[in-house]
Design a protein around this motif. Structure first.
Motif: not given
Length: 567
Positions: A64, A66, A231, A234, A244-246, A259-260, A262
């Motif tokens: 991830t 951030n 993307w 999420k 949060t994006t995924e 994976d993410t 944020t």
């Protein structure tokens, strides 16, 4: 801001008091405006980036990333009058089609995941044909098509004032958008030539979500209803203040490594602490108090780039500054070199005063148009105030007229940075020397733009304009407001002559002639007291070691599919 497009961004980070000694010292800036003291290196050159570039094969799969944002975002439609926040646009561009991302030198190129081609196919009238990738689909299952171009062009045309838009420039020159060979080909026909056409339709939005004023103005409030990118959203968690994006499993291009990603709303004074506590992976390192802490962290890279990024003071016309003579007096009473000296004293490379509203010093077209308005001349300021009927009541006392004292509010956000507070206090001291009292008004961070800057509720304020490599992008900043539309001219300062010069520049296809017209307009903008340019802000980022393909992007755009952690 961690994004490639966006009109405004506050300089707010942490608040700190400035001693009177610093204020007085800052008022006598060095002759070269380089912040005083010896600098260890030259500023980053055009095209410079610091992103720790790596091929996908070097990166881990997963993990991830951030990031922080300045405040909770209300409006995500970056074309809407309240949607010009840089963080909002950064998130929007991660999950929507950016048709022509910019390279390191700020030159846009079609992204083949969305555009197979985009080019001028006729000069009489000017027609630009966009051929969309047939694989490109919105998250509602519909293909991207010419109707999306048509809806965006209609909303931004300026023909319907119920669409509350930030900028009509370029779009107001479009005669029509036609279907081409099929639904995935859009032909954009212009009424008059528009040289900067590659900047239009940068972020495409779905027609279904912007084809009425109500959808355009309200349909993107605290949500992004439809996406079309590698993307997707999420979650948007107002309680946790995180977006949060995924990865979108339906994406047709190269898959992201992470994976993410944020985005967390933090007051900017918390950025450095949050970074050192490993809560976020990137923090600005532009302020001395932050840089000194971040550079010592063993797990940190300091990455620099050359960005279109300027700091200025905007003058509002809700009160005394509706008088041109007073705006000119404020301009002459402001020692720009002193402000730059205070800001740049601890930076590793020189920072000079900025003398142009349209071009950065490292851009072709840059000229010093400030003239006499860029020079610190308190005596000339006093004469203007005398001529405007404001009585001089002696040292340390505000001037008066008709029983009213000459008092201006300098509006800043409550979480303002040390640089922002320093700047406000320096201006307060400088203007006080000519009899203008300045009250520093701190307002809540979430309200700074939406309730004050965007609404013209200020006498003086300061923020950053960023990522404007095309000068026509700034048309709305200096455009004459209408009864309903302020555009991005928050202080409402313009003239028909400025408007005409900028309109002509936008239609001029000869680049040299266009630059000349922008510089002619710039001379008049200085004389009208629209805003006081201060400096081009260096881009200095603290980034977690091991993060690849992200950081100080300079004039370029990030590709979130390539961001990841080195194996």
């Amino acid at each position: 801001m961690p994004r490639a497009f966006g009109p405004v961004r506050s300089t707010a980070v942490t608040a700190s008091a400035v001693s009177l000694a610093l204020l007085l010292a800052a008022c006598g800036g060095s002759d070269d405006g380089d912040g005083g003291g010896k600098k260890s290196s030259a500023p980053p050159a055009v095209g410079a980036q610091g992103v720790n570039a790596h091929p996908a094969s070097d990166l881990k799969q997963g993990g991830t990333f951030n990031l922080s944002i300045q405040k909770w975002i209300i409006q995500y439609n970056s074309y809407q009058a309240d949607g010009t926040d840089g963080d909002a646009s950064a998130i929007l561009e991660q999950v929507e089609p950016v048709l022509m991302p910019k390279d390191a030198k700020g030159v846009p190129h079609p992204d083949p995941d969305y555009l197979l081609s985009a080019k001028v196919t006729s000069n009489s009238p000017q027609t630009v044909t966009y051929k969309l990738n047939p694989k490109a689909k919105w998250s509602n299952g519909k293909q991207l098509g010419y109707k999306d171009f048509a809806a965006l062009a209609q909303a931004l045309s300026g023909r319907d004032d119920d669409y509350l838009v930030a900028d009509t420039s370029g779009y107001d020159q479009i005669a029509k958008v036609q279907r081409g060979a099929d639904d995935q080909e859009a032909k954009v026909v212009f009424k008059t030539p528009y040289a900067d056409w590659p900047r239009l339709f940068r972020t495409l939005l779905p027609a279904d979500e912007i084809d009425t004023p109500d959808k355009f103005n309200k349909g993107w409030i605290q949500k992004i209803p439809v996406t079309a990118a590698a993307w997707k959203i999420k979650s948007i968690d107002k309680t946790a203040q995180t977006v949060t994006t995924e990865p979108d499993p339906n994406w047709w291009g190269d898959k992201p490594r992470l994976d993410t990603i944020t985005w967390r709303a933090l007051s900017q004074q918390a950025d450095t602490e949050a970074y050192l506590n490993k809560e976020i992976d990137l923090a600005p390192a532009i302020l001395p108090e932050d840089y000194k802490r971040l550079v010592k962290d063993a797990g940190t890279d300091i990455r620099t780039g050359a960005r279109w990024d300027e700091v200025h003071i905007t003058l509002g016309t809700r009160g005394p500054l509706s008088d041109l003579a007073l705006r000119q007096a404020v301009t002459l009473a402001t020692d720009r070199k002193g402000i730059v000296t205070a800001f740049a004293k601890d930076l590793p490379f020189p920072v000079k005063t900025l003398d142009n509203h349209f071009f950065m010093p490292n851009q072709q077209g840059y000229e010093d148009n400030a003239g006499k308005w860029g020079k610190y001349d308190p005596d000339a300021a006093k004469k203007l105030l005398d001529g405007a009927g404001w009585k001089d009541n002696g040292p340390d006392k505000p001037r008066t007229k008709g029983g009213k004292s000459l008092t201006l509010d300098y509006t800043i956000s409550a979480g303002s940075s040390s640089a922002s507070v320093d700047q406000a206090q320096i201006v307060q001291q400088q203007l006080g020397q000519v009899g203008i009292k300045v009250r520093i008004q701190k307002v809540p961070d979430p309200d700074f733009f939406t309730k004050y800057v965007n609404r013209g509720n200020f006498d003086l304020t300061s923020f950053r304009n960023v990522d404007y490599p095309f000068p026509s992008q700034l048309f709305s900043t200096f455009q004459q407001p209408t009864a309903k539309q302020t555009y991005l001219n928050f202080g409402r300062v313009s003239t028909p002559e400025i408007n005409d010069l900028l309109a002509r520049a936008g239609r001029e296809t000869d680049a040299a002639k266009a630059r000349d017209l922008y510089n002619q307009a710039d001379e008049q903008i200085w004389a009208e007291g629209h805003s006081i340019e201060l400096y081009q802000r260096p881009q200095i980022q603290a980034v977690r070691k091991g993060l690849a393909n992200y950081g100080a992007w300079g004039l370029g755009d990030p590709d979130y599919t390539t961001v990841g952690w080195v194996k």
